[in-house]
Enzyme design. Structure first.
Site, PDB file in Angstrom:
ATOM      1  N   LYS A  95       0.756  -1.357  -0.156  1.00 25.48           N
ATOM      2  CA  LYS A  95      -0.008   0.174  -0.016  1.00 25.48           C
ATOM      3  C   LYS A  95       0.822   1.179   0.063  1.00 25.48           C
ATOM      4  O   LYS A  95       0.343   2.282  -0.497  1.00 25.48           O
ATOM      5  CB  LYS A  95      -0.984  -0.082   1.278  1.00 25.48           C
ATOM      6  CG  LYS A  95      -1.931  -0.941   1.015  1.00 25.48           C
ATOM      7  CD  LYS A  95      -3.232  -0.721   2.094  1.00 25.48           C
ATOM      8  CE  LYS A  95      -4.428  -1.537   1.861  1.00 25.48           C
ATOM      9  NZ  LYS A  95      -4.261  -2.953   2.015  1.00 25.48           N
ATOM     10  N   GLU A 117      -9.892   7.553   3.628  1.00 27.11           N
ATOM     11  CA  GLU A 117     -10.568   6.734   4.626  1.00 27.11           C
ATOM     12  C   GLU A 117     -10.292   5.554   4.840  1.00 27.11           C
ATOM     13  O   GLU A 117      -9.220   5.023   3.846  1.00 27.11           O
ATOM     14  CB  GLU A 117     -11.849   6.766   3.979  1.00 27.11           C
ATOM     15  CG  GLU A 117     -12.343   5.477   3.109  1.00 27.11           C
ATOM     16  CD  GLU A 117     -12.028   5.584   1.689  1.00 27.11           C
ATOM     17  OE1 GLU A 117     -11.943   6.822   1.224  1.00 27.11           O
ATOM     18  OE2 GLU A 117     -11.639   4.620   0.868  1.00 27.11           O
ATOM     19  N   SER A 378       1.676  -9.989  -0.869  1.00 27.95           N
ATOM     20  CA  SER A 378       1.273  -8.537  -0.831  1.00 27.95           C
ATOM     21  C   SER A 378       1.664  -7.963   0.543  1.00 27.95           C
ATOM     22  O   SER A 378       1.795  -6.983   0.563  1.00 27.95           O
ATOM     23  CB  SER A 378      -0.024  -8.308  -1.115  1.00 27.95           C
ATOM     24  OG  SER A 378      -1.042  -9.105   0.091  1.00 27.95           O
TER      25      SER A 378
HETATM   26  C1  PLP Z   1      -5.040  -3.905   1.759  1.00 25.92           C
HETATM   27  C2  PLP Z   1      -4.560  -5.304   1.458  1.00 25.92           C
HETATM   28  C3  PLP Z   1      -4.724  -6.218   0.380  1.00 25.92           C
HETATM   29  C4  PLP Z   1      -6.065  -5.887  -0.577  1.00 25.92           C
HETATM   30  O1  PLP Z   1      -5.888  -4.778  -1.033  1.00 25.92           O
HETATM   31  P1  PLP Z   1      -5.846  -4.699  -2.869  1.00 25.92           P
HETATM   32  O2  PLP Z   1      -6.029  -3.315  -3.188  1.00 25.92           O
HETATM   33  O3  PLP Z   1      -6.627  -5.775  -3.313  1.00 25.92           O
HETATM   34  O4  PLP Z   1      -4.264  -5.125  -3.035  1.00 25.92           O
HETATM   35  C5  PLP Z   1      -3.960  -7.416   0.150  1.00 25.92           C
HETATM   36  N1  PLP Z   1      -2.985  -7.770   0.763  1.00 25.92           N
HETATM   37  C6  PLP Z   1      -2.437  -6.833   1.772  1.00 25.92           C
HETATM   38  C7  PLP Z   1      -1.432  -7.260   2.852  1.00 25.92           C
HETATM   39  C8  PLP Z   1      -3.228  -5.632   2.083  1.00 25.92           C
HETATM   40  O5  PLP Z   1      -2.692  -4.796   3.137  1.00 25.92           O
END
Ligand code: PLP
Length: 394
Positions: A95, A117, A378
Site C-alpha cells: 500500500k 478513509e 502482498s
Molecule cells: C489492503 C491489502 C490487500 C487488499 O487490497 P488490494 O487493493 O486488493 O491489493 C491485500 N494484501 C494486503 C497485505 C493488504 O494490506
C-alpha cells in the site's frame, strides 16, 4: 512507468474498461476529479515526478523488493515458485507504493492537505506514513466501530501525526468513513487531495493506482529471466493484483490468477467473492461488480481478512474477468488460515491473511514441473497475529 498503450485491457478515453468504470460523482466533486483527470498522466510521466518517486521507492520503501525462489513451497506443489516480497516494503505491504505516489501527485497539484478513509487501518497507516515523510497535514476518516476494533492501527496513525476522525453515522464502518471523506473534499477543494487506497473509485483513480503499483510487475520482469507461466495475487479492491499483472497483461502466454475471499464459502451468504456473486452496479462512483440484492442494496461482505472484506472490486478487474484475460477464484477463511501456517513453516515467512488467500489457491491449481509461478506476497502477517492465535490454537 509505461505511458498510454493501446491495450484492450486498459482504460479508454472516457474512463471505461469495456462496460466498467467511469466517474459517477456528485456535481460538487466534479472540479476535484476533473483536475486530477486532466493532470495525472502528465504528472506521472514527468521527469520530476519519476525521479522523486523512484528515489523514495528505493531509499525509503526498500525497493526493489526481492523475487525470492521458494524451494520448499515449490517442492510441495511440484513446480518452481517465486514470491514477490511486497511484505518487505516499509510498513509491511504494497500500500505504501500507492500512498507515496499519490502524495507526490498531490504536491504537484499544489495541495497541502491529505485526506483518506480507512477500514482496517492499513491504508490509513500507509497514508499517515507518507504524509509524515513529506510533511503534509493528514486527516484519516474511520468508522467509529472500526476505531474500536483496530486500536493498534489507530495508535500508529496518531503516532505518525495524523488526525483520525471517527465517522459516527450508519454502521460506523468503511462506507460511513468514505462519506465523511467525500464531504471533507467537497468543502476543501483547493487545498486537499483525497488518497484512495485501492484500484477503485471514479476514473482516473483506478488507472492512477494501477500505474503506481505497476512497479511490482516492472520489477518482476527485470528480475526473472523470461516470462513466468503464472502470476497469482489476492484481490480486495485489486491494487496489488493489478500491480503484479500490469506489465504482463499483453503477454497472453502468462496466466493471471486473482483470488477473492470466499469467507465461509461462496454460497454461505457470508462471503466477499464479488466477481463470483456480484452484479453490475455503482459503488464508490464506479460502475463495477457489486455484492448487492436484486433491488440494489449493498450486501455486507464477510472475510476473515479485513483487507479483502469489500463488497466491490476495481472496474479493471471486472473487465479482465469479462474478457477472460484473468481467471478469478475463491478461497475460504479456513483455507487461508491453513495456507498462512503452511508458508510460515515451509519458508519462515508469516504472510498477511490477505496474501494467504493467494497461497491457498495454489492447492486448487495444477502445475507442470517446468512451470514458473510468481505469487505476489502482498503483505506480512504481524498485524494478523491475534487472528492466527485465535484460529490456529497458537
Ligand atoms: C489492503 C491489502 C490487500 C487488499 O487490497 P488490494 O487493493 O486488493 O491489493 C491485500 N494484501 C494486503 C497485505 C493488504 O494490506
Amino acid at each position: 512507468m509505461s505511458t498510454t498503450v493501446l491495450s484492450p485491457f486498459q482504460v479508454d478515453q472516457k474512463g471505461f474498461y469495456g462496460d466498467f468504470g467511469g466517474a459517477f460523482i456528485p456535481e460538487m466533486l466534479h472540479g476535484n476529479v476533473e483536475e486530477l483527470r486532466q493532470r495525472y498522466l502528465g504528472i506521472l510521466a514527468s521527469e520530476s515526478f519519476r525521479n522523486q518517486f523512484n528515489e523514495l521507492l528505493h531509499q525509503y520503501v526498500g525497493r526493489p523488493t526481492p523475487l525470492y525462489l521458494a524451494p520448499r513451497l515449490g517442492a510441495h506443489h511440484g513446480t518452481t515458485i517465486y514470491l514477490k516480497r511486497e511484505d518487505l516494503c516499509h510498513t509491511g505491504a504494497h500500500k505504501i507504493n500507492n500512498a507515496l505516489g499519490q502524495l507526490l501527485v498531490a504536491r504537484e497539484l499544489g495541495k497541502t492537505r491529505i485526506i483518506a478513509e480507512t477500514g482496517a487501518g492499513q491504508h490509513g497507516v500507509a497514508t499517515a506514513t507518507a504524509c509524515a515523510l513529506l510533511g503534509m497535514e493528514c486527516v484519516v476518516y474511520m468508522g467509529a466501530r472500526d476505531i474500536q476494533r483496530q486500536a493498534p492501527n489507530v495508535a500508529r496513525m496518531r503516532m505518525l501525526g495524523a488526525r483520525v476522525e471517527p465517522a459516527t453515522s450508519g454502521s460506523q464502518t468503511l462506507k460511513d468513513a468514505t462519506n465523511e471523506a467525500i464531504r471533507d473534499w467537497i468543502n476543501h477543494p483547493e487545498t486537499t487531495h483525497y488518497i484512495i487506497g485501492s484500484a477503485v473509485g471514479p476514473h482516473p483513480y483506478p488507472d492512477m493506482v494501477a500505474r503506481l503499483q505497476a512497479i511490482i510487475s516492472a520489477e518482476i520482469r527485470q528480475q526473472l529471466d523470461g516470462l513466468p507461466t503464472h502470476i497469482v495475487a489476492c484481490v480486495g479492491g485489486g491494487s496489488n493484483a493489478i500491480g503484479a499483472f500490469y506489465h504482463f497483461l499483453d503477454e497472453p502466454e502468462v496466466q493471471l490468477v486473482g483470488v477473492e475471499a470466499a469467507g465461509l464459502g461462496v454460497d454461505s451468504g457470508k462471503t466477499a467473492a464479488t466477481l463470483a456473486l456480484g452484479t453490475q452496479g455503482v459503488l464508490h462512483a464506479s460502475l463495477t461488480k457489486v455484492l448487492q440484492t436484486a433491488d440494489g442494496q449493498v450486501v455486507e461482505p464477510h472475510s476473515i481478512s479485513a483487507g479483502l472484506d469489500y463488497p466491490g472490486i476495481g472496474p479493471q478487474h471486472a473487465h479482465l474477468e469479462a474478457v477472460k484475460r484473468v481467471h478469478y477464484g475463491g478461497v475460504t477463511d479456513q483455507e487461508a488460515l491453513d495456507a498462512a501456517r503452511q508458508l510460515s513453516q515451509l519458508e519462515g515467512i508469516i504472510p498477511a491473511l490477505e496474501t494467504a488467500h493467494a497461497l491457498a489457491y495454489l492447492e486448487k491449481m495444477n502445475f507442470r514441473r517446468e512451470d514458473r509461478v510468481v505469487i505476489n506476497l502482498s503483505g506480512r502477517g504481524d498485524k494478523d497475529l491475534d487472528t492466527y492465535m485465535q484460529h490456529l490454537a497458537l
